[in-house]
Design an enzyme around this catalytic site. Structure first.
Site, mmCIF file in Angstrom:
data_model
loop_
_atom_site.group_PDB
_atom_site.id
_atom_site.type_symbol
_atom_site.label_atom_id
_atom_site.label_comp_id
_atom_site.label_asym_id
_atom_site.label_seq_id
_atom_site.Cartn_x
_atom_site.Cartn_y
_atom_site.Cartn_z
ATOM 1 N N LYS A 5 0.833 -1.206 0.000
ATOM 2 C CA LYS A 5 0.000 0.000 0.000
ATOM 3 C C LYS A 5 0.876 1.268 0.000
ATOM 4 O O LYS A 5 2.089 1.174 0.230
ATOM 5 C CB LYS A 5 -0.894 -0.024 1.244
ATOM 6 C CG LYS A 5 -1.850 -1.230 1.307
ATOM 7 C CD LYS A 5 -2.682 -1.148 2.586
ATOM 8 C CE LYS A 5 -3.597 -2.335 2.755
ATOM 9 N NZ LYS A 5 -4.431 -2.195 3.976
ATOM 10 N N PHE A 55 -15.052 2.030 7.737
ATOM 11 C CA PHE A 55 -13.710 2.465 7.335
ATOM 12 C C PHE A 55 -13.513 2.499 5.816
ATOM 13 O O PHE A 55 -12.440 2.862 5.329
ATOM 14 C CB PHE A 55 -12.632 1.586 7.981
ATOM 15 C CG PHE A 55 -12.766 0.110 7.687
ATOM 16 C CD1 PHE A 55 -12.283 -0.427 6.506
ATOM 17 C CD2 PHE A 55 -13.378 -0.735 8.605
ATOM 18 C CE1 PHE A 55 -12.397 -1.777 6.233
ATOM 19 C CE2 PHE A 55 -13.497 -2.096 8.336
ATOM 20 C CZ PHE A 55 -13.007 -2.622 7.140
ATOM 21 N N ARG A 94 -1.291 -14.955 3.818
ATOM 22 C CA ARG A 94 -1.976 -14.287 4.937
ATOM 23 C C ARG A 94 -1.197 -14.459 6.241
ATOM 24 O O ARG A 94 -1.118 -13.532 7.044
ATOM 25 C CB ARG A 94 -3.396 -14.854 5.117
ATOM 26 C CG ARG A 94 -4.380 -14.445 4.041
ATOM 27 C CD ARG A 94 -4.713 -12.980 4.061
ATOM 28 N NE ARG A 94 -5.438 -12.578 5.243
ATOM 29 C CZ ARG A 94 -6.122 -11.433 5.355
ATOM 30 N NH1 ARG A 94 -6.176 -10.597 4.332
ATOM 31 N NH2 ARG A 94 -6.736 -11.132 6.460
ATOM 32 N N THR A 151 -5.062 -8.458 10.657
ATOM 33 C CA THR A 151 -5.531 -7.184 10.115
ATOM 34 C C THR A 151 -5.037 -6.012 10.964
ATOM 35 O O THR A 151 -4.584 -4.993 10.440
ATOM 36 C CB THR A 151 -7.076 -7.183 10.052
ATOM 37 O OG1 THR A 151 -7.482 -8.244 9.182
ATOM 38 C CG2 THR A 151 -7.617 -5.864 9.528
ATOM 39 N N ARG A 195 3.266 -7.346 9.031
ATOM 40 C CA ARG A 195 2.624 -6.296 9.839
ATOM 41 C C ARG A 195 3.185 -6.278 11.261
ATOM 42 O O ARG A 195 3.278 -5.220 11.888
ATOM 43 C CB ARG A 195 1.111 -6.501 9.848
ATOM 44 C CG ARG A 195 0.443 -6.119 8.520
ATOM 45 C CD ARG A 195 -0.999 -6.545 8.472
ATOM 46 N NE ARG A 195 -1.686 -6.073 7.264
ATOM 47 C CZ ARG A 195 -2.855 -6.546 6.862
ATOM 48 N NH1 ARG A 195 -3.476 -7.501 7.551
ATOM 49 N NH2 ARG A 195 -3.425 -6.076 5.767
ATOM 50 N N HIS A 226 -1.635 -5.553 1.487
ATOM 51 C CA HIS A 226 -2.909 -6.236 1.265
ATOM 52 C C HIS A 226 -2.634 -7.616 0.696
ATOM 53 O O HIS A 226 -1.706 -7.781 -0.097
ATOM 54 C CB HIS A 226 -3.763 -5.434 0.274
ATOM 55 C CG HIS A 226 -4.872 -6.230 -0.344
ATOM 56 N ND1 HIS A 226 -6.051 -6.478 0.316
ATOM 57 C CD2 HIS A 226 -4.958 -6.863 -1.548
ATOM 58 C CE1 HIS A 226 -6.827 -7.222 -0.470
ATOM 59 N NE2 HIS A 226 -6.191 -7.468 -1.600
HETATM 60 P P1 IDP Z 1 -7.133 -7.373 5.729
HETATM 61 O O1 IDP Z 1 -6.354 -6.293 5.044
HETATM 62 O O2 IDP Z 1 -6.360 -7.985 6.862
HETATM 63 O O3 IDP Z 1 -7.678 -8.418 4.782
HETATM 64 P P2 IDP Z 1 -9.835 -6.290 5.821
HETATM 65 O O4 IDP Z 1 -10.824 -6.583 6.874
HETATM 66 O O5 IDP Z 1 -10.019 -6.911 4.477
HETATM 67 O O6 IDP Z 1 -8.393 -6.683 6.415
HETATM 68 O O7 IDP Z 1 -9.737 -4.719 5.680
HETATM 69 C C1 IDP Z 1 -9.076 -4.142 4.567
HETATM 70 C C2 IDP Z 1 -8.277 -2.962 5.037
HETATM 71 O O8 IDP Z 1 -9.163 -1.998 5.592
HETATM 72 C C3 IDP Z 1 -7.262 -3.243 6.155
HETATM 73 O O9 IDP Z 1 -6.030 -3.745 5.659
HETATM 74 C C4 IDP Z 1 -7.104 -1.872 6.763
HETATM 75 O O10 IDP Z 1 -6.257 -1.056 5.936
HETATM 76 C C5 IDP Z 1 -8.527 -1.326 6.659
HETATM 77 N N1 IDP Z 1 -9.267 -1.596 7.900
HETATM 78 C C6 IDP Z 1 -9.818 -2.753 8.287
HETATM 79 N N2 IDP Z 1 -10.410 -2.648 9.482
HETATM 80 C C7 IDP Z 1 -10.228 -1.368 9.853
HETATM 81 C C8 IDP Z 1 -10.610 -0.616 10.996
HETATM 82 O O11 IDP Z 1 -11.241 -1.119 11.934
HETATM 83 N N3 IDP Z 1 -10.231 0.698 11.025
HETATM 84 C C9 IDP Z 1 -9.524 1.271 10.018
HETATM 85 N N4 IDP Z 1 -9.141 0.609 8.923
HETATM 86 C C10 IDP Z 1 -9.487 -0.692 8.839
HETATM 87 MG MG MG Z 2 -9.139 -8.338 3.303
#
Ligand code: IDP
Ligand code: MG
Length: 152
Positions: free
Chosen positions: A12, A60, A88, A94, A105, A118
């Site tokens: 990102k 978000f 993953r 996350t 991360r 991502h």
């Molecule tokens: P992931 O990236 O681990 O698959 P997802 O739930 O798919 O997680 O969320 C995509 C992206 O959205 C995350 O990588 C993060 O950048 C953002 N995100 C997810 N949950 C939150 C949150 O609670 N607050 C702010 N940003 C979030």
């Molecule tokens: Mg995701």
């Protein structure tokens, strides 16, 4: 066939700006996965909305699209046995605060809105995202010279 599973991985804008591109690619290379495609791209808001369409109702979502649009990203396709699931694991949780040391991360970031990378959570979403970001001819076929030293 299983060894040719593919996942879409994106560094990102925060990861690019922080100069972590090399470190992140290195982890996937060292693991033994094969790089299939890669490009540095300033993605449009429309394209990013499409990319995260499954999250459109989450609070978000607007912030996520804005962050992903805030600078160039590195879009990649990596290939290998169980690469979606293992990818993953390599990413971490996350929320970076829950990510173990040794994960990307866990080692490189602190907050969920600055999670630097991502990666797909299913083969189905991988197929969808690979076709959203890459033309078929951009997916490069070659055999890694290490293939027989990586797979038994
Ligand atoms: P992931 O990236 O681990 O698959 P997802 O739930 O798919 O997680 O969320 C995509 C992206 O959205 C995350 O990588 C993060 O950048 C953002 N995100 C997810 N949950 C939150 C949150 O609670 N607050 C702010 N940003 C979030
Ligand atoms: Mg995701």
């Amino acid at each position: 066939m299983a060894n040719s599973e593919r996942t879409f991985i994106t560094i990102k804008p925060d990861g690019v700006q922080r100069g972590l591109v090399g470190d992140i690619i290195k982890r996937f290379e060292q693991k033994g996965f094969r790089l299939v495609a890669m490009k540095l791209v300033q993605a449009s808001e429309e394209h990013l909305k499409q990319h995260s369409i499954d999250l459109k109702d989450r609070p978000f979502f607007p912030g996520l699209v804005k962050d992903m649009n805030s600078g160039p990203i590195v879009a990649m396709v990596w290939e290998g046995l169980n690469v979606v699931k293992t990818g993953r694991v390599m990413l971490g949780e996350t929320n970076p605060a829950d990510s173990k040391p040794g994960t990307i991360r866990g080692d490189f970031c602190i907050q969920v809105g600055r999670s630097i990378i991502h990666g797909n959570d299913s083969v189905k979403s991988a197929e969808k995202e690979i076709s959203l970001w890459f033309q078929p001819e951009e997916l490069v076929e070659y055999k890694s010279c290490c293939y027989d030293w990586i797979y038994e």
